[in-house]
Enzyme design. Structure first.
Site, PDB file in Angstrom:
ATOM      1  N   GLU A 218       0.838  -1.210   0.000  1.00  0.00           N
ATOM      2  CA  GLU A 218       0.000   0.000   0.000  1.00  0.00           C
ATOM      3  C   GLU A 218       0.871   1.258   0.000  1.00  0.00           C
ATOM      4  O   GLU A 218       0.796   2.091   0.908  1.00  0.00           O
ATOM      5  CB  GLU A 218      -0.975  -0.014   1.177  1.00  0.00           C
ATOM      6  CG  GLU A 218      -2.008  -1.136   1.051  1.00  0.00           C
ATOM      7  CD  GLU A 218      -3.085  -1.105   2.129  1.00  0.00           C
ATOM      8  OE1 GLU A 218      -2.806  -0.618   3.231  1.00  0.00           O
ATOM      9  OE2 GLU A 218      -4.209  -1.574   1.850  1.00  0.00           O
ATOM     10  N   GLU A 320      -6.044  -7.439  -1.602  1.00  0.00           N
ATOM     11  CA  GLU A 320      -6.676  -7.560  -0.277  1.00  0.00           C
ATOM     12  C   GLU A 320      -8.150  -7.235  -0.386  1.00  0.00           C
ATOM     13  O   GLU A 320      -8.521  -6.219  -0.977  1.00  0.00           O
ATOM     14  CB  GLU A 320      -6.057  -6.576   0.731  1.00  0.00           C
ATOM     15  CG  GLU A 320      -4.618  -6.834   1.071  1.00  0.00           C
ATOM     16  CD  GLU A 320      -4.108  -5.882   2.157  1.00  0.00           C
ATOM     17  OE1 GLU A 320      -4.935  -5.266   2.860  1.00  0.00           O
ATOM     18  OE2 GLU A 320      -2.886  -5.746   2.280  1.00  0.00           O
TER      19      GLU A 320
END
Ligand code: CA
Length: 456
Positions: A218, A320
């Site tokens: 991320e 995710e």
């Protein structure tokens, strides 16, 4: 994945998986999907499946879920799960069962239910100077190897997620590993290359079938303490170089993944992809997190990923995702999403809701064609450690790293993890119940693939 600092969370980011409730809501409009999708008949030839594991003829659950198969999935489509905390959970006494109530490795249960890839994060050094773990699974290279050997035994592939930090990274937090502190960008770039060669080399030497490696986690607002794209991309290319060299050395087809989040922030994904291209970053897959209660509509997700496929001919995936099946908290540590908490539940909070949320996401990816390669469900087995009181559970979180953070993490992250440490903020989004029994939603992967029919 991330656990953001309380002070920065409102300025940078939209989600927090770790500490308690943050009352911020995203306005997420309704999901727009069904009219653009076509469904196959169950078990059709359009959905060839892995038949190397035994396949139940029908659901073994009393109250099974019901979802349609997803049309257009290739036989290579990745149904992944992130199982990073597995060994810390087992060390804490967690026992997992199969559908028949027998004790069984949850990795085998997932494989039997159509999961074909396991993702595991790797931190450089998640321990203090006395070798006490920071928690969150104490996920170092050795942890990845221990899980990976079992993953390979069950004929699944491994997806290694390098955070290039000693603990959680996310858009609000990208702390440099302790050992790299004070390095110039050139020195840090060399260190990242060496770390990747050594860590991934050990994993490959152990005979683990690695098929994807993620460089950074991320990295929306930075990576390994760097925030300028010129520096970040230098680090990314150092990671790529190490992975490509190892793939050649070990004769492996390893896809390189770059992972972002917050697809709902207008224009950002196009800008990231443009930047990666401008700096000639060598990668294969543009990955995103997608939690429906935080990250906007699937229509938007489809739009931003479609542009990346069209403009840069990259693979895309959802690295995710997850959804809640209950509002309950199983261990006394408040969950990331719960009733009245941060985020907006746009599906029913139930096992059926979990399956619906994931199926809609997979159908969105399928509608993008073969360049959309898969999805990973995040931490489906991070359930409560078995004990009666918060204090006794806390002892296990501290000792084995089975909570999101231990008090020892104050050594590295004193303002967030070191202050708000505790248990699992994810137990209500697992695919196993609080006692370790698989939930009916574990059957969703095979239902999406068309291997088993809905039996409702
Ligand atoms: Ca909890």
């Amino acid at each position: 994945m991330y656990y953001a600092n309380m002070n920065t969370i409102f300025t940078c980011i939209r989600k927090r998986k770790g500490a308690g409730n943050v009352s911020k809501k995203n306005n997420i409009s309704s999901i727009l999907l069904a009219t653009s999708l076509f469904f196959t008949s169950c078990g059709g030839e359009d959905n060839p499946v892995n038949t190397s594991v035994d396949i139940p003829e029908e659901s073994k659950f009393e109250n099974p879920i019901s979802i349609e198969a997803v049309d257009g999935l290739s036989d290579e489509f990745i149904f992944g799960c992130d199982m990073s905390t597995l060994i810390a959970e087992e060390n804490s006494g967690v026992v997992y069962y199969n559908e028949a109530g027998q004790v069984q490795d949850p990795l085998k249960t997932l494989a039997n239910n159509g999961v074909n890839m396991i993702r595991v994060r790797v931190w450089n050094d998640p321990f203090d100077e006395n070798e006490n773990g920071y928690g969150g699974g104490n996920c170092d290279t050795e942890n990845a190897i221990a899980i990976g050997k079992r993953v390979t035994e069950y004929k699944m592939n491994m997806f290694i997620d390098y955070h290039y930090s000693d603990f959680w990274t996310d858009p609000a937090k990208q702390m440099c590993p302790k050992e790299w502190d004070g390095m110039s960008i050139e020195e840090k770039s060399d260190a990242l290359y060496e770390f990747t060669k050594e860590s991934l080399g050990k994993i490959l030497v152990a005979g683990i079938d690695v098929s994807m490696v993620q460089i950074g986690n991320e990295i929306t607002c930075g990576m390994a303490g760097e925030t300028e794209w010129e520096d970040i991309t230098m680090l990314l290319n150092s990671g790529s170089k190490a992975i490509r060299e190892l793939a050649e050395q070990y004769h492996k087809d390893i896809k390189i993944v770059i992972h972002f989040t917050n697809p709902e922030k207008i224009g950002t994904y196009a800008e990231y992809a443009k930047t990666l291209d401008a700096y000639d970053v060598d990668y294969d897959v543009f990955a995103t997190s997608y939690y429906s209660y935080w990250h906007g509509t699937l229509e938007n997700l489809k739009s931003v990923l479609s542009d990346i496929i069209k403009d840069y001919d990259k693979k895309v995936m959802v690295a995710e995702t997850a959804y809640a099946y209950t509002y309950k908290d199983g261990d006394g540590h408040k969950n990331s999403v719960s009733y009245g908490a941060w985020g907006e539940f746009n599906y029913e909070v139930s096992v059926q809701g979990q399956a619906d949320a994931v199926r809609d996401c997979v159908a969105t990816l399928a509608s993008l064609g073969d360049n959309a390669i898969g999805i990973c469900y995040w931490e489906p087995a991070w359930i409560p450690v078995p004990d009666n009181t918060y204090m006794t559970r806390s002892e296990m979180w501290e000792k084995y790293g089975s909570g999101w953070a231990s008090s020892y993490s104050s050594d590295y992250d004193p303002e967030d993890a070191g202050r708000y440490y505790g248990g699992s903020a994810w137990d209500n989004q697992a695919l196993f119940d609080f006692e370790g029994h698989p939930l009916p939603s574990i059957e969703m992967f095979k239902m999406m693939a068309g291997t088993i029919c809905s039996s409702k």
